[in-house]
Design a protein around this motif. Structure first.
Motif, PDB file in Angstrom:
ATOM      1  N   LYS A   7      35.351  53.341  38.278  1.00 21.50           N
ATOM      2  CA  LYS A   7      35.498  53.362  39.738  1.00 21.50           C
ATOM      3  C   LYS A   7      35.255  51.972  40.320  1.00 21.50           C
ATOM      4  N   LEU A   8      34.170  51.327  39.899  1.00 17.82           N
ATOM      5  CA  LEU A   8      33.841  50.006  40.428  1.00 17.82           C
ATOM      6  C   LEU A   8      34.937  48.996  40.117  1.00 17.82           C
ATOM      7  N   LYS A   9      35.492  49.084  38.911  1.00 17.54           N
ATOM      8  CA  LYS A   9      36.531  48.137  38.506  1.00 17.54           C
ATOM      9  C   LYS A   9      37.797  48.356  39.321  1.00 17.54           C
ATOM     10  N   TRP A  10      38.199  49.625  39.484  1.00 17.86           N
ATOM     11  CA  TRP A  10      39.430  49.927  40.195  1.00 17.86           C
ATOM     12  C   TRP A  10      39.313  49.697  41.702  1.00 17.86           C
ATOM     13  N   GLU A  11      38.096  49.838  42.237  1.00 12.42           N
ATOM     14  CA  GLU A  11      37.936  49.683  43.679  1.00 12.42           C
ATOM     15  C   GLU A  11      37.410  48.304  44.066  1.00 12.42           C
ATOM     16  N   ALA A  12      37.323  47.406  43.080  1.00 15.66           N
ATOM     17  CA  ALA A  12      36.858  46.048  43.371  1.00 15.66           C
ATOM     18  C   ALA A  12      37.759  45.383  44.395  1.00 15.66           C
ATOM     19  N   GLU A  13      39.047  45.698  44.343  1.00 19.59           N
ATOM     20  CA  GLU A  13      39.989  45.231  45.351  1.00 19.59           C
ATOM     21  C   GLU A  13      40.525  46.456  46.086  1.00 19.59           C
ATOM     22  N   LYS A  14      40.294  46.500  47.378  1.00 22.46           N
ATOM     23  CA  LYS A  14      40.643  47.688  48.161  1.00 22.46           C
ATOM     24  C   LYS A  14      42.135  48.013  48.105  1.00 22.46           C
ATOM     25  N   VAL A  15      42.955  47.003  47.832  1.00 22.99           N
ATOM     26  CA  VAL A  15      44.387  47.230  47.827  1.00 22.99           C
ATOM     27  C   VAL A  15      44.780  48.260  46.765  1.00 22.99           C
ATOM     28  N   TYR A  16      44.040  48.346  45.660  1.00 23.46           N
ATOM     29  CA  TYR A  16      44.381  49.295  44.610  1.00 23.46           C
ATOM     30  C   TYR A  16      44.234  50.736  45.104  1.00 23.46           C
TER      31      TYR A  16
END
Length: 306
Positions: free
Chosen positions: A160-169
């Motif tokens: 979750k942290l890796k995928w949401e590190a950039e809000k655009v994802y």
């Protein structure tokens, strides 16, 4: 896999559909950490409703249409689709390695699976989902209403942290489920509705088996029907009987099969009927097993009986 999967350009034109459905577009991904010889490390299959329409794996490195769609021209640019699947494969297997690293089990044999898709009803979006599983257990899923990735086990917190590190994802994930996927499905339906809307009635056979001194078993088998929804049960004297059902299974040719069994005492000479309801039948069908060991069909002549 999120960055690659969701950065697809929206290269899909408008489509006009009749008031029908539901229709679904679903993608299933599978990654293996230690595949057996000859088994692909990564596989991707896309489904229209319950019908596989293209497949990709890490051995062939090609996305190729399957079934009736192999004869359809212009439905997809398969070379571009192959390039996309190669990129998805790379990201997907990186995520699998990240999970294994979390568990400190880099040498183990593990499976990572992803499933995502959308549904249309009456030409409107009727639902969408995106979830992953690790070693057969729910791992993480996307909630497009928040929007956010929801960890289902502690290990998924890192993902979750890796995928949401950039809000655009996260924004792209929401856009994919709510806009891109339904648009793709509408486009595919321009080539697929006649196949997905077909209604093939079941062929029905009844067999009987018995051992000396034991109950006789009647088996009613329905096969070669589509779509998969069907009702099968045994009747005696107008009453539905408790029976053993075999469920509904793919028949290997784009159709389905199902069966239902009932046990009959040796001394019972009453007629038993297998009752079948399916959208491919103009009306329900009853097939009887009689003492001459010939199944007799009542009602719909379109269904064969033996």
């Amino acid at each position: 896999m999120v960055p690659v999967l969701l950065s697809l350009p929206l290269l899909l034109g408008p489509a006009v559909l009749q008031e029908t459905g539901p229709y679904s577009l679903i993608f299933l991904y599978t990654g293996l950490s230690r595949p057996s010889k000859g088994i692909p490390r990564f596989q991707a299959t896309a489904f229209l409703n319950d019908q596989a329409f293209f497949h990709y794996d890490s051995n062939s490195r090609k996305a190729e249409p399957v079934g009736p769609w192999s004869q359809v021209e212009g439905m997809e640019d398969w070379e571009k689709e192959s390039q996309l699947q190669r990129a998805r494969e790379e990201i997907f297997l990186v995520t699998l390695k990240d999970i294994m690293d979390y568990y400190k089990d880099s040498a183990g044999s593990h499976i990572f699976q992803g499933m995502f898709g959308c549904e249309l009803l009456n030409n409107r979006s009727n639902g969408a989902f995106w979830r992953y599983a690790y070693d057969g257990q729910d791992f993480i899923e996307f909630n497009k209403e928040i929007p956010a990735w929801i960890p289902l086990v502690p290990a998924a917190e890192n993902t979750k942290l890796k995928w949401e590190a950039e809000k655009v994802y996260t924004q792209r994930a929401k856009a994919y489920l709510e806009e891109e996927c339904p648009t793709m499905l509408k486009r595919y339906l321009n080539y697929s509705r006649s196949h997905l809307d077909r209604k093939d009635p079941p062929t029905v056979t009844i067999t009987s088996r018995a051992a000396p001194g034991r109950n006789r078993t009647f088996k009613c088998l329905a096969y070669d029907f589509y779509p998969q929804g069907i009702s099968l049960h045994w009747n005696r004297a107008g009453k539905m009987l408790a029976s053993k059902s075999g469920g509904v299974f793919p028949n290997g040719n784009g159709t389905y099969l199902s069966w239902v069994e009932v046990e009959v005492p040796p001394q019972d000479k009453d007629p038993y009927f297998c009752h079948i309801e399916h959208s491919g039948l103009s009306q329900s069908l009853s097939v009887q097993w009689d003492d001459t060991k010939k199944a007799k069909a009542e009602s719909n002549p379109a269904t064969q009986s033996q």
